[in-house]
Design an enzyme around this catalytic site. Structure first.
Site, short mmCIF file in Angstrom:
data_model
loop_
_atom_site.label_atom_id
_atom_site.label_comp_id
_atom_site.label_asym_id
_atom_site.label_seq_id
_atom_site.Cartn_x
_atom_site.Cartn_y
_atom_site.Cartn_z
N LYS A 55 0.95 -1.31 0.03
CA LYS A 55 -0.06 -0.05 -0.05
C LYS A 55 0.84 1.38 -0.07
O LYS A 55 0.39 2.23 -0.57
CB LYS A 55 -1.10 0.02 1.15
N GLU A 76 -10.02 5.22 3.74
CA GLU A 76 -10.55 4.35 4.09
C GLU A 76 -9.66 3.01 4.34
O GLU A 76 -8.54 2.99 3.82
CB GLU A 76 -11.81 3.84 3.28
N SER A 96 1.44 -9.72 -0.91
CA SER A 96 0.95 -8.38 -0.80
C SER A 96 1.47 -7.72 0.49
O SER A 96 1.45 -6.51 0.64
CB SER A 96 -0.45 -8.06 -1.12
#
Length: 402
Positions: A92, A114, A381
């Site tokens: 991210k 969010e 990830s």
């Protein structure tokens, strides 16, 4: 509230999917964002600063790790793209660093975001701390409880975490509240969306900041093996890590592309988040894409053991790749993901995030369809530290049943 569809509905090259189905209040902000993004795409100074942050602050390039024991067990040469080793523990941060620089360029004084698994919330809070921008994160109360470690990390980094108690109290509802905040504070606030979803131009921007995953992996696998992989695997919720990996291989016809959705307790039970496998086109959070909905068009609740996949929609580019048959998307149940997580931990000494475990599980299923000694890449990830409480509860419940 009047909802308008922009005339740039087909922007983003996602076929019939994408667009901007938004309240009129947001159109100015989306136009402002699109205009600024077009300007910086050709700006060497912007990308010099961005690439420097990826290297010096985030720790790129992340390794492409050979997995010898996993490879021997399943008969394919397996490489793991280690986004779990990036600063903050997930992919991210790539997107947040890029959008952080955009926030500065737009002279916005506040950031909202969010989060589901907390990984995007932590990355947003990290970048805002670094760039000295006030930050608020919206998080469903169900996710707030199962990801308390990440809530603490966000608050330690100076962010305000707003618990959302409406709807299913997960990622969808957090995104609803963030959009409401943005409508109210449009002149001062940048909404740092973390998924490759939402209204245009967010799916394009998020994809472009995440495509470094695939670009690095492409170079690394060629350096290690002298060839491209036969197949690549990533998990798909909103779809940011997966589109970041897939984009670099889309034009390579010999590379099979697989996306792992969350089949939860089984698609037949209705308790799942397998949007591309069981949904149909509809509008959610400002874009047209596949969506879990009932016969009246009402959004259905999603379920997954992995909070980052617990979302009834998906990024529009994934819908386009499904319909064009360039990528294959299949559901992985909670139990299959847990089993894959344990296998990877015991074979390679790597505890991945529950989201990433879905990609590992799909690879285990699909290697039977590949030729012996094929080469595959699985994108990890995120790391599993955030999921320890959920993993412990799941394993205890399994032991009680046995």
């Amino acid at each position: 509230m009047e909802v308008k569809k922009l005339d740039k509905i087909f922007s983003g090259d996602f076929g019939k999917f994408g667009g901007a189905f938004v309240p009129e209040t947001l159109i100015y902000a989306l136009d402002e964002l699109e205009d600024y993004y077009k300007k910086i795409k050709g700006d060497r100074e912007f990308f010099k600063e961005f690439n420097n942050l990826l290297t010096e602050y985030a720790g790129r390039p992340t390794p492409l790790t050979w997995a010898p024991n996993f490879s021997k067990r399943f008969g394919v040469n397996t490489y793991l793209k280690r986004e779990d080793l990036l600063h903050t523990g997930a992919h991210k941060l790539n997107n947040c660093l890029g959008q952080g620089l955009i926030t500065k360029g737009l002279n916005k004084k506040r950031v909202i975001a969010e989060t589901g698994a907390g990984q995007h919330g932590v990355a947003t809070a990290t970048v805002c701390a670094f760039l000295k921008i006030p930050c608020e994160v919206y998080m469903g109360s169900v996710d707030y409880e199962r990801q308390k470690l990440n809530v603490f990390r966000m608050e330690l980094l100076g962010a305000k975490v707003n618990k959302v108690d409406s709807g299913s109290k997960t990622l969808k509802d957090a995104m609803n509240e963030a959009l409401r905040d943005w409508v109210t504070n449009i002149n001062t606030t940048h909404y740092m969306i973390g998924s490759a979803a939402g209204p245009h131009p967010f799916p394009t921007i998020v994809r472009d900041f995440q495509r470094i995953i695939g670009e690095e992996a492409r170079l690394q696998i060629f350096k290690s093996t002298g060839a491209l992989p036969d197949a690549i695997f990533a998990c798909v919720g909103g779809g940011s890590n997966s589109i970041g990996l897939f984009k670099a291989f889309v034009e390579d016809d010999g590379v099979k592309i697989f996306g792992a959705e969350a089949a939860g307790r089984g698609i037949e039970t209705g308790l799942h988040s397998a949007t591309l496998s069981a949904g149909r086109p509809g509008v959610l959070h400002g874009s047209l894409s596949y969506l879990l909905q009932n016969s009246d068009g009402q959004v259905e609740e999603a379920h997954s053991i992995a909070p980052g996949l617990d979302y009834p929609g998906v990024g529009p580019e994934h819908s386009y790749m499904k319909d064009s048959r360039r990528a294959i998307y299949e559901g992985i149940t909670d139990d299959e993901a847990m089993c894959a997580l344990e296998i990877l931990a015991k074979e390679e000494g790597i505890i991945c995030a529950l989201e990433s475990a879905h990609a590992v599980a799909l690879a285990i299923k699909k290697v039977k369809e590949l030729e012996k000694d094929s080469t595959i890449i699985i994108n990890l990830s995120g790391r599993g530290d955030k999921d320890m409480q959920t993993i412990m509860k799941s394993m205890e419940a399994k032991n009680e049943q046995n």
